[in-house]
Design an enzyme around this catalytic site. Structure first.
Site, short mmCIF file in Angstrom:
data_model
loop_
_atom_site.label_atom_id
_atom_site.label_comp_id
_atom_site.label_asym_id
_atom_site.label_seq_id
_atom_site.Cartn_x
_atom_site.Cartn_y
_atom_site.Cartn_z
CG LEU A 154 -2.19 -0.89 1.06
CD1 LEU A 154 -1.87 -2.37 1.18
CD2 LEU A 154 -3.24 -0.52 2.11
CG ASP A 155 4.39 3.42 2.48
OD1 ASP A 155 3.79 4.48 2.25
OD2 ASP A 155 5.29 3.31 3.33
CG ASP A 156 6.49 0.75 -2.84
OD1 ASP A 156 7.37 1.30 -3.52
OD2 ASP A 156 6.73 0.13 -1.80
NE ARG A 167 4.34 7.33 2.44
CZ ARG A 167 4.73 7.70 3.67
NH1 ARG A 167 4.43 8.90 4.13
NH2 ARG A 167 5.45 6.89 4.42
#
Length: 646
Positions: A388-390, A462
Site C-alpha cells: 500500500l505504501d508504494d 500516505r
C-alpha cells in the site's frame, strides 16, 4: 480543499537568499538526474546490518558451493563493520546485538579467520559476556541447529503440517505478514526434515556457548501467560511428532513445495526478500532439485543479484527498492518543477505504469477475493505482494504530474485497491488487511515481535495523502475513517510513530503531510501539538536528527544523534505542510541543508534511515539523502515565492 497550505508571507529578511538556494537546488537536481537509469527508474543501494552478508557466507557453506573470492570480500565487509565494543550492531552507532554478532563471528570463522585473531577474541568475549550463542534469537538458533551447533529442541517446533491447518485455526498463514509467510513456509520443510548443512570444513563455534548446547535448558524466555501456554504446546508437539503419519507429512511437504514454487518469482526470488530466498533455495536442495534444475538456478541467481561488489569488500542487500526510489524521486523532481526535472519524472512514471499489478494472483486476495487489483510492489517484480505504501506514493506522483490525465485510469485502479484494503480500525497496513492477531506474537517463533502486519500511522498517512489530493467523492467515508485513525494514534507529546522510517520525525512528517493534503489547518489542535514537538526537536545547527535508539527508548523520540539531511528534510516538509509556523524554523533548517550539501550536489550520512522490523532489523536507504533534501528545498523555494507574491 487545500492541498498545499502556505506558510504565510516570508519577508526577504526571513528567507534564505534566493541565489544560494537556487544553486543548491540545481546542483541537487542534476545529481539526482544523473542517477536515473536508462529505462527511466531510480535504484539506490539498500543496506542492512551484517546478518545479511554473514548469512550469505553461511549459505555457501550450507550448500558446499563456496566462491572463495566472494567469501573473502564478504568477510572483509564484516571485519570493517565490527564495532568498538567488539561485536556487531544492527545499525550505525547502535549497541551490541548478540544475534548479529554470533552470525558474523561464525561466518568469519567459516571464511578462515582464526579464533585466536584479535578481532575474533574481542567478538567472542562480548558474546560470552552477554550469555553466549544460546541467547541469540530464534532465526540465529535455527541456523545453528541446521549447522549442528545446537540441538533441535533449542528452536521452536514448526512442523510442516501447519500447511494443512484450516483458516479457523488460531494459527494460519493468512493471519501473519507476507514476510513471515515467505520465510516460514520453507522453514517448515527444513525444520520438519531436520536438515543438516553440508559444512564441508566442519567448522564449529562451541567456544561461543557458556554451557554445552546439549545440556542447555533455557533456550526460550518466558514472557507471560500466553507465551507460557504456547511453550507448553511446543513441548507437546515435539512429543507427538514421531506419531505423525508419513503420508500426512509427505502431503504437507508437497503443499509447502507447491506454495513456494507458485511464488518463486523467477530471478527476483521468493517474496523478493533475502531471508525467504535463502530458505527457498535450501528447500530446493533438500527436496532433491538438481544443480541444473531451472528453479534452483533461478533461485540462486536471485540471491547473487542482491550483491553490491566493491573494490575491497562486498555486501548483500536484503532486497531492492526501485519502485519506492522512483516514486519518491519523481515527487521531488515534480516539486522542483523545471523542464528537465519534469521530463525525468515523466520517464520515471512511464517506467512505473506497466508495473501496476492489475490481474496478478496475490496473497492479499485471501482477505479481499472480490477486490480488483491495482497496486505496485516495492521491488522490480514481486507480483504476489503489492504494498500500500508504494501504491499510494506512485499514485501521488502520477496525480502531481502535469500529465495527470494520462494516468487517470492507473490512479483510479490504485485508489480503488487502496480503499478496498482499509482495515476495520480505519488504518492501512503494508500488505494485508486486519493483521491484528496480536496473540501470535507470543508464539516461540515470534521472539522478534514482527510476525504481523497491522495498520500503521505512516502507511495510513500516505494513503490519506493521495485520497485527499485526488478527492473522489466515493472515497470520502474511507478518508474520514483514516483521518480518525491518525488522530487516535498521535502520541502524547504531539508526534506520530514511524513504523517504516526512523522514527517519530518520519511518522510526524507522514501524518502532517496527510493532514495538510486533507485540508486540516494550522489551528487544528493535533497539528499545533505536532508542530510544537518538531520545534522542540530542532538542534542548534538548525537540523533534525533521531537515532534508531528511539525504537528501544521512546524518551529519545526526535533525538539521539546529530542532524541528518534526510530527517531535516522530513521535518521541513512536515512544517511546510502544517502551515502557519515560525519562519525561522524553516530558514535554519534550510541553511543546515545548504551547509551539509556535498560538492557533488548530494548529501550523505552514515546513519540507518529505517527499521525493517523495529528493534531487530534496520535499513539504510541510500537514496534518502538524494531525493528528500531536494524535495524540501524545492518546496521551500516555492513557498517563499508564493509568500512574496501574496
Amino acid at each position: 480543499m487545500s492541498v498545499e497550505p502556505v506558510i504565510g508571507k516570508l519577508a526577504a529578511g526571513h528567507a534564505v537568499a534566493g541565489s544560494a538556494l537556487d544553486r543548491a537546488i540545481v546542483s541537487a537536481r542534476e545529481a539526482l538526474l544523473a542517477q536515473q537509469h536508462a529505462g527511466g527508474h531510480w535504484l539506490f543501494e539498500l543496506e542492512a546490518d551484517c546478518t545479511i552478508p554473514a548469512e550469505f557466507i553461511l549459505l555457501m557453506h550450507f550448500l558446499d558451493e563456496i566462491d572463495s573470492a566472494l567469501e573473502a570480500k564478504l568477510a572483509a565487509f564484516l571485519r570493517d563493520r565490527q564495532a568498538e565494543h567488539g561485536g556487531w550492531a544492527l545499525y550505525h552507532g547502535g549497541g551490541f546485538d548478540i544475534s548479529c554478532s554470533v552470525k558474523a563471528y561464525y561466518a568469519l570463522k567459516l571464511a578462515g579467520d582464526s579464533p585466536q585473531a584479535p578481532h575474533m577474541v574481542r567478538a567472542r568475549d562480548i558474546i560470552l559476556q552477554y550469555g553466549g550463542a544460546a541467547r541469540a534469537n530464534v532465526f540465529t538458533r535455527l541456523t545453528l541447529a541446521m549447522f549442528g551447533q545446537l540441538p533441535w529442541r533449542g528452536v521452536p517446533y514448526i512442523p510442516v503440517e501447519i500447511m494443512l491447518l484450516p483458516k479457523w485455526f488460531p494459527f494460519h498463514l493468512d493471519k501473519v505478514s507476507y514476510w513471515s509467510r515467505t520465510v516460514m513456509v520453507p522453514l517448515f520443510v527444513l525444520c520438519s526434515r531436520k536438515v543438516r548443512a553440508k559444512n564441508p570444513r566442519a567448522v564449529h563455534i562451541r567456544e561461543l556457548f557458556t554451557l554445552d548446547p546439549q545440556l542447555e535448558q533455557h533456550y526460550f524466555r518466558h514472557r507471560g501467560f500466553v507465551n507460557r501456554a504456547f511453550l507448553l504446546l511446543d513441548r507437546i508437539g515435539r512429543m507427538i511428532d514421531p506419531l505423525v503419519p508419513r503420508a500426512l507429512r509427505a502431503r504437507a511437504i508437497r503443499r509447502a513445495e507447491e506454495w513456494i514454487n507458485a511464488r518463486a518469482n523467477g530471478e527476483d526470488g521468493l517474496g523478493a526478500i533475502f531471508p525467504a530466498m535463502v530458505n527457498a533455495l535450501e528447500v530446493m536442495v533438500t527436496l532433491g532439485y538438481g544443480v541444473d534444475d531451472p528453479r534452483r538456478v533461478q533461485a540462486k541467481r536471485a540471491l547473487w543479484k542482491l550483491l553490491v561488489p566493491g573494490e575491497h569488500s562486498t555486501y548483500c542487500q536484503p532486497c531492492v527498492s526501485p519502485v519506492w526510489d522512483t516514486a519518491l524521486s519523481c515527487l521531488a523532481l515534480e516539486e522542483e518543477g523545471s523542464g528537465a526535472a519534469r521530463s525525468a519524472a515523466f520517464q520515471g512514471l512511464e517506467w512505473l505504469r506497466p508495473l501496476q499489478l492489475l490481474e496478478a494472483a496475490g496473497d492479499w486476495r485471501q482477505q479481499r477475493p472480490e477486490l480488483p487489483g491495482g497496486g505496485w510492489a516495492f521491488q522490480f517484480n514481486n507480483s504476489y505482494y503489492p504494498d500500500l505504501d508504494d501504491t499510494a506514493a506512485v499514485a501521488w506522483a502520477m496525480h502531481a504530474a502535469p500529465q495527470r490525465a494520462h494516468y487517470s485510469a492507473a490512479i483510479a485502479r490504485a485508489l480503488d485497491w487502496l480503499v478496498g484494503m482499509q482495515s476495520k480500525n480505519g488504518g492501512f497496513a503494508s500488505f494485508d488487511v486486519d493483521g491484528t492477531h496480536y496473540y501470535l506474537n507470543e508464539i516461540p517463533f515470534a521472539d522478534h515481535g514482527a510476525l504481523l502486519d497491522p495498520p500503521t500511522e505512516d502507511v495510513t498517512a500516505r494513503v490519506v495523502t493521495v485520497l485527499a489530493r485526488v478527492a473522489r467523492v466515493e472515497d470520502a467515508a474511507a478518508l474520514e475513517r483514516a483521518i480518525a485513525y491518525l488522530r487516535a494514534t498521535q502520541q502524547a507529546d504531539g508526534s506520530w510513530f514511524g513504523r517504516w522510517g526512523t522514527n517519530y520525525i518520519y511518522g510526524t512528517w507522514s501524518v502532517l503531510a496527510a493532514l495538510g493534503a486533507a485540508g486540516v489547518g494550522a489551528e487544528d489542535p493535533a497539528v499545533r501539538r505536532a508542530v510544537a514537538w518538531l520545534a522542540s526537536c530542532q538542534q542548534a545547527d538548525g537540523g533534525w536528527g533521531e537515532s534508531n535508539d528511539s525504537y528501544l527508548d521512546p524518551d529519545l523520540a526526535g533525538r539521539g544523534i546529530g542532524s541528518t539531511p534526510y530527517q531535516t528534510a522530513w521535518a521541513l516538509l512536515a512544517l511546510m505542510s502544517a502551515g502557519g509556523v515560525d519562519a525561522s524554523l524553516l530558514r535554519r533548517g534550510v541553511q543546515f541543508l545548504l551547509r551539509a550539501q556535498q560538492g557533488n550536489g548530494l548529501w550523505e550520512h552514515p546513519s540507518y534511515t529505517a527499521p525493517g522490523f523495529p528493534r531487530v532489523f534496520y535499513l539504510k536507504y541510500h537514496g534518502y539523502c538524494a531525493y528528500f533534501p531536494l524535495w524540501a528545498l524545492a518546496r521551500y523555494r516555492r513557498l517563499v515565492h508564493d509568500g512574496k507574491d501574496a
